[in-house]
Enzyme design. Structure first.
Site, PDB file in Angstrom:
ATOM      1  N   HIS A 156       0.873  -1.180   0.000  1.00  0.00           N
ATOM      2  CA  HIS A 156       0.000   0.000   0.000  1.00  0.00           C
ATOM      3  C   HIS A 156       0.908   1.228   0.000  1.00  0.00           C
ATOM      4  O   HIS A 156       2.017   1.191   0.530  1.00  0.00           O
ATOM      5  CB  HIS A 156      -0.870  -0.048   1.257  1.00  0.00           C
ATOM      6  CG  HIS A 156      -1.894   1.029   1.376  1.00  0.00           C
ATOM      7  ND1 HIS A 156      -1.586   2.300   1.791  1.00  0.00           N
ATOM      8  CD2 HIS A 156      -3.222   1.025   1.166  1.00  0.00           C
ATOM      9  CE1 HIS A 156      -2.675   3.036   1.819  1.00  0.00           C
ATOM     10  NE2 HIS A 156      -3.687   2.294   1.431  1.00  0.00           N
TER      11      HIS A 156
ATOM     12  N   ASP B 180       3.407  -4.252   7.917  1.00  0.00           N
ATOM     13  CA  ASP B 180       2.148  -3.523   7.826  1.00  0.00           C
ATOM     14  C   ASP B 180       1.014  -4.525   8.045  1.00  0.00           C
ATOM     15  O   ASP B 180       0.735  -5.348   7.176  1.00  0.00           O
ATOM     16  CB  ASP B 180       2.055  -2.876   6.432  1.00  0.00           C
ATOM     17  CG  ASP B 180       0.726  -2.189   6.197  1.00  0.00           C
ATOM     18  OD1 ASP B 180       0.572  -1.569   5.118  1.00  0.00           O
ATOM     19  OD2 ASP B 180      -0.168  -2.251   7.070  1.00  0.00           O
TER      20      ASP B 180
ATOM     21  N   GLN C 166      -4.192  -5.140   7.112  1.00  0.00           N
ATOM     22  CA  GLN C 166      -5.150  -6.093   6.548  1.00  0.00           C
ATOM     23  C   GLN C 166      -5.018  -7.497   7.144  1.00  0.00           C
ATOM     24  O   GLN C 166      -5.697  -8.421   6.695  1.00  0.00           O
ATOM     25  CB  GLN C 166      -4.955  -6.179   5.020  1.00  0.00           C
ATOM     26  CG  GLN C 166      -5.236  -4.892   4.284  1.00  0.00           C
ATOM     27  CD  GLN C 166      -6.716  -4.509   4.244  1.00  0.00           C
ATOM     28  OE1 GLN C 166      -7.600  -5.295   4.574  1.00  0.00           O
ATOM     29  NE2 GLN C 166      -6.999  -3.283   3.856  1.00  0.00           N
TER      30      GLN C 166
ATOM     31  N   LYS D 238     -10.073  -0.639  10.852  1.00  0.00           N
ATOM     32  CA  LYS D 238     -10.218  -1.822  10.005  1.00  0.00           C
ATOM     33  C   LYS D 238     -10.559  -3.063  10.808  1.00  0.00           C
ATOM     34  O   LYS D 238     -10.752  -4.138  10.245  1.00  0.00           O
ATOM     35  CB  LYS D 238      -8.938  -2.044   9.193  1.00  0.00           C
ATOM     36  CG  LYS D 238      -8.670  -0.938   8.192  1.00  0.00           C
ATOM     37  CD  LYS D 238      -7.522  -1.297   7.297  1.00  0.00           C
ATOM     38  CE  LYS D 238      -7.064  -0.134   6.487  1.00  0.00           C
ATOM     39  NZ  LYS D 238      -8.016   0.267   5.431  1.00  0.00           N
TER      40      LYS D 238
ATOM     41  N   CYS E 261      -4.728   2.545  -3.629  1.00  0.00           N
ATOM     42  CA  CYS E 261      -3.455   3.089  -3.109  1.00  0.00           C
ATOM     43  C   CYS E 261      -2.327   2.083  -3.324  1.00  0.00           C
ATOM     44  O   CYS E 261      -1.516   1.832  -2.424  1.00  0.00           O
ATOM     45  CB  CYS E 261      -3.573   3.448  -1.635  1.00  0.00           C
ATOM     46  SG  CYS E 261      -4.754   4.742  -1.305  1.00  0.00           S
TER      47      CYS E 261
HETATM   48  C1  LIG Z   1      -2.288  -2.743   3.663  1.00  0.00           C
HETATM   49  C2  LIG Z   1      -2.663  -1.342   4.105  1.00  0.00           C
HETATM   50  N1  LIG Z   1      -1.718  -0.586   4.712  1.00  0.00           N
HETATM   51  C3  LIG Z   1      -2.003   0.673   5.135  1.00  0.00           C
HETATM   52  C4  LIG Z   1      -3.256   1.219   4.935  1.00  0.00           C
HETATM   53  C5  LIG Z   1      -3.536   2.605   5.444  1.00  0.00           C
HETATM   54  O1  LIG Z   1      -4.463   2.511   6.498  1.00  0.00           O
HETATM   55  P1  LIG Z   1      -5.000   3.876   7.157  1.00  0.00           P
HETATM   56  O2  LIG Z   1      -3.794   4.597   7.670  1.00  0.00           O
HETATM   57  O3  LIG Z   1      -5.949   3.435   8.238  1.00  0.00           O
HETATM   58  O4  LIG Z   1      -5.688   4.617   6.032  1.00  0.00           O
HETATM   59  C6  LIG Z   1      -4.251   0.464   4.296  1.00  0.00           C
HETATM   60  C7  LIG Z   1      -5.611   1.081   4.037  1.00  0.00           C
HETATM   61  N2  LIG Z   1      -6.291   0.474   2.954  1.00  0.00           N
HETATM   62  C8  LIG Z   1      -7.418   0.978   2.432  1.00  0.00           C
HETATM   63  C9  LIG Z   1      -8.077   2.100   2.737  1.00  0.00           C
HETATM   64  O5  LIG Z   1      -9.187   2.164   1.902  1.00  0.00           O
HETATM   65  N3  LIG Z   1      -9.194   1.062   1.077  1.00  0.00           N
HETATM   66  C10 LIG Z   1      -8.107   0.322   1.387  1.00  0.00           C
HETATM   67  O6  LIG Z   1      -7.770  -0.730   0.840  1.00  0.00           O
HETATM   68  C11 LIG Z   1      -3.950  -0.838   3.888  1.00  0.00           C
HETATM   69  O7  LIG Z   1      -4.880  -1.616   3.299  1.00  0.00           O
END
Ligand SMILES: Cc1ncc(COP(=O)(O)O)c(CNc2co[nH]c2=O)c1O
Length: 409
Positions: free
Chosen positions: A121, A198, A201, A224, A364
């Site tokens: 990501h 990371d 997910q 999440k 992303c």
């Molecule tokens: C693997 C992964 N890493 C980092 C992030 C960033 O997370 P945040 O800091 O809470 O935004 C996401 C967000 N992924 C997604 C956010 O919206 N659709 C997605 O797939 C992610 O899927």
């Protein structure tokens, strides 16, 4: 997949704007919240809210206790050794930036190599580009195979004596494949490198133990995994966090401030500048309690059964192209796909009219999209509260997409 979870999730019971049953399949973006989390937030702001850590009165002491109890809850949830190794942030993105700008800029030097996977990501890729540019380091990528799996030979070949840091996703938000973190950590440590994982997910979908994985840093976002938005977590080995300079400076993170210099507070406060998100931490506590009561082993098993059902049905549609669905052995509920001749945004819009919420776009993950040879995909991301009926509704609506646009079957 039992739907007895639905009673706990108010939003999932409300119809969509056009009166359809909501089929929420965008859990990779954010998950819905159980009533226990919503009530925990209401309870905090209704009975216990105050600025923590510095107040010498009961309410502030109570807020501090709730905040630090949340830290202990996260420590236990991740299997970390000490609460000092748990830093609260805004989200996974902020956690990854903290590691990049504090650890990366401090310890990565010209000529060092930073190794990523192509499935990262942007939150675990762009910060490392900035560090590489600032320090004259080299970015290298481990590439996944046709099934989205990171092959052993890529791990072996790309992590070398020049590698100073490996930053890799536990599970891709596009492919949904669980990466072999323990193996990658062992290889990184064998060459003297640190590993950043990371877990945005993975933490919502499977049991994680940072000591068993033997990682040096691990991040995730609360939103999440049933918690409110605005609360994230960084786990870091104590000795690494101790050696790192602060990321943000200001109140709470100092020991003493003189005109020309400052001494900083001990861990974890050193990395928690300003007023913290106590309500979010309280909501995260309730979210972890819900997941632990449900059982992450149950969640993982039910999700794998549902994703297998969904992929088997999708594979029967000749106009569907699937990504990362060839090997379901280590796959969570993330399913990326495209519909022949139809842009993902149009697919998502047509599905929305049927009450179905999926994500469409580059997720992303521009470098991964380029590597897959596409500009964008559709993505259905399942969670334990989804059901076979949800999958059937997705397939029914998908079967009409091309017809709606005049392409025939
Ligand atoms: C693997 C992964 N890493 C980092 C992030 C960033 O997370 P945040 O800091 O809470 O935004 C996401 C967000 N992924 C997604 C956010 O919206 N659709 C997605 O797939 C992610 O899927």
């Amino acid at each position: 997949m039992s739907s007895n979870y639905l009673k706990d999730f108010p939003l999932l019971k409300q119809p969509t704007a056009n009166g359809k049953r909501l089929v929420y399949l965008d859990n990779g973006a954010t998950t819905q919240k159980p009533l226990s989390v919503i009530k925990a937030l209401e309870g905090y702001y209704g009975t216990s809210n105050a600025n923590p850590h510095r107040g010498a009165y009961g309410l502030s002491v109570k807020a501090t206790e709730l905040y630090e109890n949340a830290r202990e809850k996260v420590r236990h949830f991740l299997g970390a050794a000490k609460t000092e190794e748990i830093i609260f942030t805004k989200n996974a993105t902020e956690s990854l930036n903290l590691i990049a700008y504090s650890y990366g800029l401090q310890f990565i030097e010209a000529g060092d190599e930073i190794v990523l996977s192509i499935a990262e990501h942007h939150s675990n890729l762009v910060p490392w580009q900035q560090v590489a540019k600032a320090r004259g380091a080299v970015l290298k990528y481990m590439y996944v195979n046709a099934d989205g799996v990171l092959p052993e030979e890529e791990i072996e070949a790309k992590i070398t004596a020049k590698t100073k840091l490996v930053a890799v996703t536990h599970v891709s938000n596009v492919l949904g494949i669980v990466n072999p973190i323990r193996r990658i950590a062992a290889k990184a440590h064998s060459v003297g490198a640190v590993i950043v994982v990371d877990g945005a997910q993975s933490v919502p979908h499977l049991a994680v133990n940072v000591r068993e994985l033997d990682v040096d840093f691990f991040v995730f976002s609360g939103h999440k995994m049933l918690a409110p938005m605005g609360i994230g977590v960084l786990y870091g080995r104590e000795e690494l966090l101790e050696a790192m300079p602060p990321f943000l400076c200001g109140g709470d993170m100092i020991e003493y401030v003189e005109e020309q210099d400052t001494t900083f507070a001990p861990l974890p406060a050193k990395f928690e500048a300003g007023t913290q998100n106590v309500g979010g931490a309280v909501g995260l506590t309730a979210a972890i309690e819900y997941l632990e009561q449900t059982g992450l082993d149950v969640i993982e098993r039910e999700e794998r059964e549902l994703v297998r059902y969904a992929v088997e049905r999708l594979q029967q549609l000749p106009y569907i192209t699937l990504y990362g669905c060839g090997d379901l052995t280590n796959k969570t509920g993330v399913i990326s796909f495209n519909v022949k001749d139809v842009h993902p945004h149009d697919v998502s819009t047509i599905l929305d009219a049927d009450g179905i919420a999926i994500r469409a776009g580059h997720h992303c993950a521009h470098p991964l999209m380029h590597y897959l040879g596409v500009n964008a995909t559709c993505r259905a991301s399942l969670y334990f509260y989804n059901t076979r009926e949800d999958v059937d509704a997705l397939l029914d609506s998908l079967s009409r997409v091309r017809g709606v646009l005049g392409y025939g079957a």
